[in-house]
Every structure is written in C-alpha cells, then in structure tokens.
Scaffold this active site. Structure first.
Site, PDB file in Angstrom:
ATOM      1  N   HIS A 199     -54.347  10.801 -27.579  1.00 33.83           N
ATOM      2  CA  HIS A 199     -55.139   9.870 -28.348  1.00 33.83           C
ATOM      3  C   HIS A 199     -55.674   8.585 -27.554  1.00 33.83           C
ATOM      4  CE1 HIS A 199     -56.212   6.899 -31.347  1.00 33.83           C
ATOM      5  NE2 HIS A 199     -56.780   7.739 -32.157  1.00 33.83           N
ATOM      6  N   PRO A 200     -56.745   8.032 -27.656  1.00 31.31           N
ATOM      7  CA  PRO A 200     -57.078   6.939 -26.667  1.00 31.31           C
ATOM      8  C   PRO A 200     -56.130   5.745 -26.908  1.00 31.31           C
ATOM      9  CG  PRO A 200     -59.284   7.744 -27.854  1.00 31.31           C
ATOM     10  CD  PRO A 200     -57.748   8.429 -28.287  1.00 31.31           C
ATOM     11  N   ARG A 201     -55.459   5.472 -27.839  1.00 27.60           N
ATOM     12  CA  ARG A 201     -54.419   4.479 -27.934  1.00 27.60           C
ATOM     13  C   ARG A 201     -53.270   4.801 -27.053  1.00 27.60           C
ATOM     14  NH1 ARG A 201     -53.041   0.515 -31.940  1.00 27.60           N
ATOM     15  NH2 ARG A 201     -51.483   0.066 -30.593  1.00 27.60           N
ATOM     16  N   LYS A 202     -53.007   6.114 -26.465  1.00 26.45           N
ATOM     17  CA  LYS A 202     -51.817   6.285 -25.533  1.00 26.45           C
ATOM     18  C   LYS A 202     -52.153   6.031 -24.298  1.00 26.45           C
ATOM     19  CE  LYS A 202     -50.446   8.145 -29.642  1.00 26.45           C
ATOM     20  NZ  LYS A 202     -49.770   7.393 -30.658  1.00 26.45           N
ATOM     21  N   SER A 203     -51.180   5.863 -23.231  1.00 23.64           N
ATOM     22  CA  SER A 203     -51.649   5.551 -21.882  1.00 23.64           C
ATOM     23  C   SER A 203     -52.331   6.434 -21.003  1.00 23.64           C
ATOM     24  CB  SER A 203     -50.122   5.177 -21.230  1.00 23.64           C
ATOM     25  OG  SER A 203     -49.316   6.054 -21.556  1.00 23.64           O
TER      26      SER A 203
END
Ligand SMILES: *Cc1c(COP(=O)(O)O)cnc(C)c1O
Length: 381
Positions: A180-184
C-alpha cells in the site's frame, strides 16, 4: 519559522523508473500475474532470506491466504494484538475463526509476551504477531512460549526489517507484507507472502488462483492445451497484476536505499527530540533493524503542556501532518459491539490509541522539512 509548509505524513517514492517499467507489460499484453510477478517474487524471497514468496493483492489477502492454507476455520482461535491495523483481526473472522486479543507493550507497540501466555488454549491454531511500524515483534520469546503453535507474521510495515540478523518474513511459518502507498515500497495496492514451507507455498499458490492446480501461465506455455486445471480446494482470486509486479521489481531495488535514508532521519528525530520530556521517541536496540514504515512517538500527557489531540491540531496549523499510530481494535465499533469489549480490557492498546503520535517520515522529505517538523514540535514545549 517564517515560511509556511505543507508536510504530508507519508508520500510514496515512485517516479520515472516505475513509469517506464509499466511499458513492457502494457506493450506485451501480459497484464495479469505473469513474468514480472514471478521475477518480483524471486527477488523478494532472496532479499528476505526465504525459499518462497507468493504475490497477492494486499497484505490483508496475504494474511487471509496464509490462515486459509493453514486450515484455520470455525472453532479455532488466533491470537492477535489489540493495537494494530483492523485487518489483522478481520482476516481471522474471514476464516470463521475467533480473534483473541492480547495487549501490547506501549514501549514497543508490539505484543506483550506476558499477555499472550494466558490467552493460549487448546483451540489456539496460530499467533499473529505484528511488526508494527517496522519494528519486529519479539519472535524468539513467542516461539519459546508457544513452541507448537504456528507464528504468522503481519509484516505489513516491515519490508527489509530484521530481528537478530534474520529478515522479517522469515521468522515464523509465514509472513505477509503490504505494498500500500503508506508502506516504504509500493505497488499501489499489493501484498506478498513469504515462507520456507514448500507444501504451504504450493497450497497458497493454488488458493490464490481460484483453487486451480495448474497456473494460467503453464496452461499458455504448456504443450497440452486440452489439460484444464483441477479444482480441489476452495480458492480466491488474489493474483497480483504484472503491472504491479513490474513496479514492485523497481521498488524492491530501491528498498535498501530508502530504508537507509529513513533510518538516518529517524535517528535525527530521536536526537533532536530527546530533550522534550513529554515525548517518548521510538525504542530501538541493536537486535532490531527497524523498517521505519512510520516514526511513532508516545505523548506522556501527565507532564505534557497540552493533550495529544490539541498538539496534533497545532502541528496541522503549521502544515505538519501527524496521525495516531494506529487503532486499538477492541475499541472499534464492530469489535466492541460483537465481542462486548471495554477500553480497560486492553489498557496498553487503549493508551497507544490515545497517546501515540506519528510524525512525517518519508523519502520525499528534505533536510529542511525535517528541521521544520522539529522546530514546530519545540514550539509546543
Ligand atoms: C497496512 C497494514 C495492513 C494492511 O495492508 P493492506 O496491504 O492495505 O491490506 C495490515 N496490517 C498492518 C499492521 C498494516 O500496517
């Protein structure tokens, strides 16, 4: 601080290379799971020191796939931390099993080992520790406590993280990662299962693909077009697209560089914020190679000049986005009502929900952005 900024809590690190990587699958016409996904899986397995990586559509579906392949179902119990993203508990319910919450240690945000012991029953079929914000759970302590119960890692935040020199995703029977885009690293949406267990990997590959025991790819390439797959298991469509696979390959090559940069800025925050008595910065020791998906502090409201929420409002007015770390799942409406849970049932999770403060940490931030965040926080003192 004269100039006003707008610093988001998180931004993905995608650009020209990911854009170019999309060209090959788009031009070749191989859009669903194919050669790019296979290459991404191979590289991901290598980087995380495991025999198998199985790409999926998200960490949530990865966890569901693992629990399904472990044959977890009605009557079974799975122990999950009370402070985590909601899907850690949801996936247990998807299987018809019962999530049993255990409290977390507010110093690490991870499962408190002494809280797990009294949750184990003869129905416990798995423990689902979360490596929250990129810091691995104490896996050795869990393995010692429950040597015969499979440990399934929720490694959503832990790409590239390690524990005692061993990579996240290689520490239990299987691990689940999120892109997901919140992960690195990101593929828009997407997930990956890791495991060293050959039979489990086979089962998961079949269940991921509608329960079909011959893959689409084999069917296309094989010499016997009359052979149709067998469907001996109830499966799902949890396949990653080759567009995502192509992006994931590029992102994975960047992982170590991104993590190194995050580590340096996390250390900068911890150094600069050490003088703020009411703010506890994330705890790290030599044994943990942190994945720094998020930089999450704990506000000690007994000595703080104002409550956490008021601090968050103040920081927002300065253009600094912050968030609570994540949820106390036992306080979310669905769980509270269905299982009759109260805040004081899991005081560690309740406190983490109330008092954690995630600061912006991502690879699009400049040195002066980090200085700006620190200056804004110091205005609160
Ligand atoms: C992000 C996250 C998930 C969900 O990941 P998706 O890929 O969005 O399904 C699960 N668990 C934890 C701890 C997470 O941070």
């Amino acid at each position: 601080m004269t100039e006003h900024r707008n610093i988001p809590i998180s931004l993905p690190s995608t650009g020209e290379e990911e854009w170019l990587a999309l060209k090959e699958p788009l031009l070749s016409g191989w859009l669903t799971q194919g050669p790019k996904v296979a290459a991404f899986e191979a590289d991901f397995a290598k980087r995380h020191g495991v025999k198998h990586a199985v790409a999926t559509t998200s960490c949530t579906t990865s966890l569901h796939l693992i629990l399904t392949a472990l044959d977890i179902g009605p009557g079974d119990e799975v122990i999950v931390p009370a402070f985590t993203w909601v899907s850690t508990a949801n996936v247990v319910l998807y299987c018809g099993a019962t999530p049993i919450f255990a409290d977390v240690d507010p110093k690490t945000y991870n499962l408190a080992i002494d809280q797990v012991a009294n949750k184990i029953t003869e129905r416990t079929k798995a423990i689902l520790p979360v490596h929250l914000f990129g810091r691995c759970a104490d896996m050795d302590a869990l393995a010692e406590l429950a040597p015969n119960i499979p440990l399934v890692e929720d490694a959503a935040c832990a790409a590239g993280a390690a524990y005692k020199g061993r990579a996240a995703g290689s520490l239990g029977i299987a691990g689940a990662f999120s892109f997901h885009p919140r992960k690195s690293i990101t593929t828009g949406e997407g997930g990956m299962v890791t495991t060293n267990d050959d039979a489990l990997a086979d089962r998961m590959r079949i269940i991921r693909n509608h329960g079909a025991s011959i893959s689409e790819e084999q069917r296309h390439l094989g010499p016997k077009p009359y052979i149709l797959p067998e469907f001996n298991l109830l499966g799902f469509n949890y396949r990653m697209t080759d567009l995502q696979g192509a992006v994931g390959l590029v992102q994975l090559q960047k992982l170590d560089g991104l993590l190194e940069e995050r580590r340096q800025w996390a250390e900068y925050y911890s150094r600069e914020l050490a003088s703020i008595k009411w703010l506890r910065t994330p705890q790290v020791t030599e044994e943990y190679s942190h994945g720094w998906q998020a930089y999450v502090c704990f506000v000690d409201e007994t000595v703080a000049p104002r409550p956490r929420n008021s601090m968050m409002e103040f920081l927002q007015s300065k253009g600094v986005s912050t968030r609570p770390g994540t949820h106390a799942v036992h306080l979310l409406g669905y769980y509270k009502d269905r299982f009759g849970l109260a805040p004081e049932d899991f005081p560690g999770a309740r406190d983490c929900d109330r008092f954690t403060l995630a600061l912006p940490l991502h690879n699009q931030m400049t040195a002066s952005d980090y200085r700006y965040v620190v200056a804004a926080l110091k205005e609160l003192e």
